[in-house]
Design a protein around this motif. Structure first.
Motif, PDB file in Angstrom:
ATOM      1  N   VAL A 121       0.839  -1.201   0.000  1.00  0.00           N
ATOM      2  CA  VAL A 121       0.000   0.000   0.000  1.00  0.00           C
ATOM      3  C   VAL A 121       0.875   1.252   0.000  1.00  0.00           C
ATOM      4  O   VAL A 121       0.614   2.221  -0.737  1.00  0.00           O
ATOM      5  N   GLN A 122       1.935   1.237   0.797  1.00  0.00           N
ATOM      6  CA  GLN A 122       2.814   2.400   0.855  1.00  0.00           C
ATOM      7  C   GLN A 122       3.518   2.621  -0.484  1.00  0.00           C
ATOM      8  O   GLN A 122       3.691   3.774  -0.917  1.00  0.00           O
ATOM      9  N   THR A 123       3.917   1.541  -1.125  1.00  0.00           N
ATOM     10  CA  THR A 123       4.549   1.651  -2.445  1.00  0.00           C
ATOM     11  C   THR A 123       3.616   2.356  -3.424  1.00  0.00           C
ATOM     12  O   THR A 123       4.043   3.248  -4.190  1.00  0.00           O
ATOM     13  N   LEU A 124       2.348   1.998  -3.400  1.00  0.00           N
ATOM     14  CA  LEU A 124       1.371   2.594  -4.316  1.00  0.00           C
ATOM     15  C   LEU A 124       1.074   4.049  -3.958  1.00  0.00           C
ATOM     16  O   LEU A 124       0.815   4.870  -4.844  1.00  0.00           O
ATOM     17  N   LYS A 125       1.110   4.346  -2.689  1.00  0.00           N
ATOM     18  CA  LYS A 125       0.949   5.752  -2.286  1.00  0.00           C
ATOM     19  C   LYS A 125       2.142   6.572  -2.774  1.00  0.00           C
ATOM     20  O   LYS A 125       1.983   7.681  -3.305  1.00  0.00           O
ATOM     21  N   ASP A 126       3.335   6.006  -2.595  1.00  0.00           N
ATOM     22  CA  ASP A 126       4.563   6.730  -2.961  1.00  0.00           C
ATOM     23  C   ASP A 126       4.659   6.970  -4.466  1.00  0.00           C
ATOM     24  O   ASP A 126       5.164   8.016  -4.895  1.00  0.00           O
ATOM     25  N   ASN A 127       4.195   5.995  -5.284  1.00  0.00           N
ATOM     26  CA  ASN A 127       4.324   6.193  -6.737  1.00  0.00           C
ATOM     27  C   ASN A 127       3.093   6.857  -7.365  1.00  0.00           C
ATOM     28  O   ASN A 127       3.009   6.987  -8.587  1.00  0.00           O
ATOM     29  N   GLY A 128       2.152   7.267  -6.519  1.00  0.00           N
ATOM     30  CA  GLY A 128       1.003   8.019  -7.000  1.00  0.00           C
ATOM     31  C   GLY A 128      -0.120   7.193  -7.588  1.00  0.00           C
ATOM     32  O   GLY A 128      -1.092   7.756  -8.123  1.00  0.00           O
ATOM     33  N   ASN A 129      -0.051   5.875  -7.473  1.00  0.00           N
ATOM     34  CA  ASN A 129      -1.098   5.021  -8.042  1.00  0.00           C
ATOM     35  C   ASN A 129      -2.181   4.659  -7.037  1.00  0.00           C
ATOM     36  O   ASN A 129      -3.086   3.885  -7.343  1.00  0.00           O
ATOM     37  N   LEU A 130      -2.104   5.257  -5.831  1.00  0.00           N
ATOM     38  CA  LEU A 130      -3.154   5.121  -4.835  1.00  0.00           C
ATOM     39  C   LEU A 130      -3.577   6.525  -4.424  1.00  0.00           C
ATOM     40  O   LEU A 130      -2.727   7.369  -4.140  1.00  0.00           O
ATOM     41  N   TYR A 131      -4.868   6.806  -4.445  1.00  0.00           N
ATOM     42  CA  TYR A 131      -5.337   8.146  -4.098  1.00  0.00           C
ATOM     43  C   TYR A 131      -6.461   8.049  -3.083  1.00  0.00           C
ATOM     44  O   TYR A 131      -7.164   7.033  -2.980  1.00  0.00           O
ATOM     45  N   GLU A 132      -6.627   9.132  -2.334  1.00  0.00           N
ATOM     46  CA  GLU A 132      -7.630   9.160  -1.267  1.00  0.00           C
ATOM     47  C   GLU A 132      -8.893   9.853  -1.762  1.00  0.00           C
ATOM     48  O   GLU A 132      -8.838  10.874  -2.453  1.00  0.00           O
ATOM     49  N   ASN A 133     -10.020   9.267  -1.406  1.00  0.00           N
ATOM     50  CA  ASN A 133     -11.311   9.866  -1.771  1.00  0.00           C
ATOM     51  C   ASN A 133     -12.343   9.406  -0.751  1.00  0.00           C
ATOM     52  O   ASN A 133     -12.527   8.208  -0.536  1.00  0.00           O
ATOM     53  N   GLU A 134     -12.990  10.413  -0.097  1.00  0.00           N
ATOM     54  CA  GLU A 134     -14.027  10.141   0.896  1.00  0.00           C
ATOM     55  C   GLU A 134     -13.540   9.199   1.994  1.00  0.00           C
ATOM     56  O   GLU A 134     -14.255   8.296   2.449  1.00  0.00           O
ATOM     57  N   GLY A 135     -12.296   9.385   2.406  1.00  0.00           N
ATOM     58  CA  GLY A 135     -11.749   8.632   3.519  1.00  0.00           C
ATOM     59  C   GLY A 135     -11.193   7.276   3.166  1.00  0.00           C
ATOM     60  O   GLY A 135     -10.607   6.598   4.014  1.00  0.00           O
ATOM     61  N   ALA A 136     -11.379   6.862   1.909  1.00  0.00           N
ATOM     62  CA  ALA A 136     -10.865   5.564   1.462  1.00  0.00           C
ATOM     63  C   ALA A 136      -9.703   5.776   0.501  1.00  0.00           C
ATOM     64  O   ALA A 136      -9.559   6.847  -0.107  1.00  0.00           O
ATOM     65  N   TRP A 137      -8.882   4.740   0.372  1.00  0.00           N
ATOM     66  CA  TRP A 137      -7.761   4.787  -0.563  1.00  0.00           C
ATOM     67  C   TRP A 137      -8.076   3.896  -1.766  1.00  0.00           C
ATOM     68  O   TRP A 137      -8.429   2.730  -1.608  1.00  0.00           O
ATOM     69  N   TRP A 138      -7.921   4.475  -2.967  1.00  0.00           N
ATOM     70  CA  TRP A 138      -8.323   3.805  -4.213  1.00  0.00           C
ATOM     71  C   TRP A 138      -7.123   3.559  -5.118  1.00  0.00           C
ATOM     72  O   TRP A 138      -6.238   4.404  -5.248  1.00  0.00           O
ATOM     73  N   LEU A 139      -7.110   2.408  -5.750  1.00  0.00           N
ATOM     74  CA  LEU A 139      -6.099   2.095  -6.757  1.00  0.00           C
ATOM     75  C   LEU A 139      -6.526   2.687  -8.097  1.00  0.00           C
ATOM     76  O   LEU A 139      -7.674   2.525  -8.519  1.00  0.00           O
ATOM     77  N   ARG A 140      -5.595   3.367  -8.770  1.00  0.00           N
ATOM     78  CA  ARG A 140      -5.906   3.926 -10.092  1.00  0.00           C
ATOM     79  C   ARG A 140      -5.883   2.805 -11.142  1.00  0.00           C
ATOM     80  O   ARG A 140      -5.136   2.844 -12.117  1.00  0.00           O
TER      81      ARG A 140
END
Length: 550
Positions: A268-287
């Motif tokens: 999850v952290q890897t995806l956050k760091d490379n920008g492929n995980l984004y936050e919306n309405e309190g949840a984290w979404w995979l692009r």
């Protein structure tokens, strides 16, 4: 000369023909296609190479085919090469060249059909992976047979294969399993969303016998004990059933380990760091739509809990981290949506999406006298691997499940697969092998050997049919590996057995009682030995025994 050898010869000849006329040889395909004509009268093999490249080199297809035919006919291995239609080339092999196929098989033995063309692949092959909440049902049984056969085919083609079982020991289904066991131990009805069947009562009773005071513990402790003991007992049964079925695994990967080791958090952290995980309405979404999926996927829910795909993402990362450059998932018919999401997960993590393949297997139905068999003795609502094996045996069960493409649903007629007749495909193939072994034993008794046999004597039409069918085996194995379709090997075994039986009916392999052994008998005995070896090799690839007597 096998079809592959002939394809190589045709290409080499085409290079010489084009070069001699200052024509561009780079237009030639990497692999020349060689096929057997539908009508044997047209020749042993055919190729459309002239039609493929004539326009590219500015020549009339029939002219180019004529040049190729003349050059090929000059080779001692070619009896004739004739032009057909607009530029097809029909080729007949010389008897000696056909005999080379037999000699090659006898020389290579168990290695006939092996190649190294997939030696660049380190494959993680995950299949079955049934939840440890009940016996393996027919869908999982299909994958147990097909997955094991695919692993054999890939290894025969040079790939390194790790067979892996993904052990689902994390999540709500395990809680439902534990609650079902507790209810059975207390003599209560199966919970509305729980698991039923005799096996639940058997496991519950075994746990109570092992831990007599289990129902006196704190409810949370009771449920945990039923969960831990129940999963262990159920998974032991699954492993034992699979082993008896001829399917074993190199790795049993525990889903729960992804969460306990921190692998999920790391992915999850890897995806956050490379920008492929984004936050919306309190949840984290995979692009995931950026990588071909039909919608973005929730990875971390708004309450902070991981969604199911979080484990999938971590599991993909783990497979690549172990050095696998091809990860094959074999999933059930209700998992079609996983194709895009698993590929998207790999791509989002920075890996090649094409290094993830998802094979989807369709449903299996059992029939007897045209009526569906629906109820299991132990599982209550489904038919299991154990039920199928008990009904028709391991060999018939494996063969029945492997011989059809997994893309289509499969009906297994129990009456057919129980029968000892030529209508039963596995009996037909195994009988062919047993008959060949019988011939070898009789030859030994008569003191007849094929050592030094003149294989150019094999000129009968049925001999030619059998030799050409034998020669196709390496290409069949290669196609089965490349297309991930082991059913091609099973179907080939049936074709080979049929071709052998027709040869046996037309040609006397051994001398009659009043005959002396002649050179033709030695040659035919060599052909029979090559056929026996190839049938055994094919049966080994589908994980079915090659009996010497029936």
């Amino acid at each position: 000369m096998t079809p592959a050898d002939l394809a190589t010869l045709i290409k080499e000849t085409a290079v010489e023909v084009l070069s001699s006329r200052d024509l561009d040889t780079s237009v030639l395909p990497e692999q020349v296609v060689v096929e057997r004509p539908r009508n044997p009268e047209h020749g042993d093999y055919a190729t459309n190479l002239a039609l493929q490249v004539a326009k590219k080199v500015g020549q009339n297809p029939r002219d180019l085919a004529t040049w190729l035919a003349e050059a090929l006919a000059a080779n001692d291995a070619i009896e004739s090469a004739e032009i057909a239609g607009p530029g097809f080339l029909n080729i007949r092999l010389a008897a000696a060249a056909q005999g080379e196929i037999v000699a090659k098989i006898l020389q290579q033995g168990e290695n006939f059909g092996h190649s190294d063309h997939l030696s660049h692949l380190d494959v993680n092959l995950e299949f079955v992976s049934a939840n440890p909440t009940g016996p393996i049902h027919l869908g999982g049984t299909r994958w147990a047979a097909v997955g094991d056969s695919l692993g054999r085919v890939l290894e025969t083609s040079g790939a390194k294969v790790t067979r892996e079982y993904y052990f689902n020991d994390h999540g709500r289904q395990i809680d439902r399993f534990a609650i079902s066991l507790m209810a059975a131990a207390k003599g209560e009805p199966t919970p509305e969303d729980g698991y039923g069947g005799d096996y639940i009562h058997e496991i519950a009773a075994a746990i109570v016998e092992k831990h007599p005071n289990v129902l006196d513990l704190d409810p949370a402790e009771t449920q945990e004990l039923f969960r831990a003991e129940g999963v262990e007992m159920m998974f032991k049964h699954i492993k034992d059933s699979l082993h008896e079925f001829g399917t074993d695994f190199d790795v049993y990967f525990h889903e729960n380990s992804l969460f306990e080791s921190g692998a999920v958090e790391k992915a999850v952290q890897t995806l956050k760091d490379n920008g492929n995980l984004y936050e919306n309405e309190g949840a984290w979404w995979l692009r995931s739509t950026d990588f071909g999926d039909d919608k973005d996927r929730v990875v971390i829910k708004s309450d902070g809990d991981a969604a199911y795909i979080a484990g999938d993402i971590a599991y993909v990362a783990d497979k690549f981290s172990r050095g696998h450059n091809l990860n094959i998932y074999m999933l059930g018919a209700d998992h079609h949506g996983y194709i895009a999401r698993l590929k998207a997960a790999a791509a989002a993590l920075g890996y090649q999406a094409d290094a993830v393949e998802v094979l989807i297997g369709q449903m299996v139905n059992l029939l007897r006298d045209g009526v569906a068999v629906r109820m299991s003795k132990r599982a209550g609502t489904v038919v299991t691997l154990d039920d199928l094996v008990e009904a028709i045996g391991i060999d018939a069960a494996r063969y029945a499940l492997i011989r059809s493409s997994v893309d289509s649903s499969l009906d297994i007629d129990l009456g057919l697969w129980e029968s000892q007749s030529s209508d039963n495909p596995v009996y037909y193939v195994q009988y062919g092998h047993a008959r060949l072994c019988s011939i070898a034993r009789k030859a030994e008794t008569l003191g007849i050997t094929y050592e030094g046999a003149d294989l150019s004597l094999l000129s009968h039409d049925r001999e030619g049919d059998l030799i050409r069918t034998l020669g196709e085996f390496p290409a069949i194995v290669r196609a089965a590996a490349d297309l991930r379709e082991p059913h091609r090997v099973a179907r080939y075994a049936e074709e080979l057995a049929g071709t052998f039986h027709r040869f046996y009916d037309a040609c006397h392999i051994l001398p009659k009682a009043d005959e002396e052994a002649a050179p033709i008998h030695a040659a035919r005995l060599a052909l029979a030995a090559a056929t026996r070896q190839t049938l055994a090799n094919a049966l080994r690839l589908v994980g079915v025994s090659a009996p010497e007597k029936m």
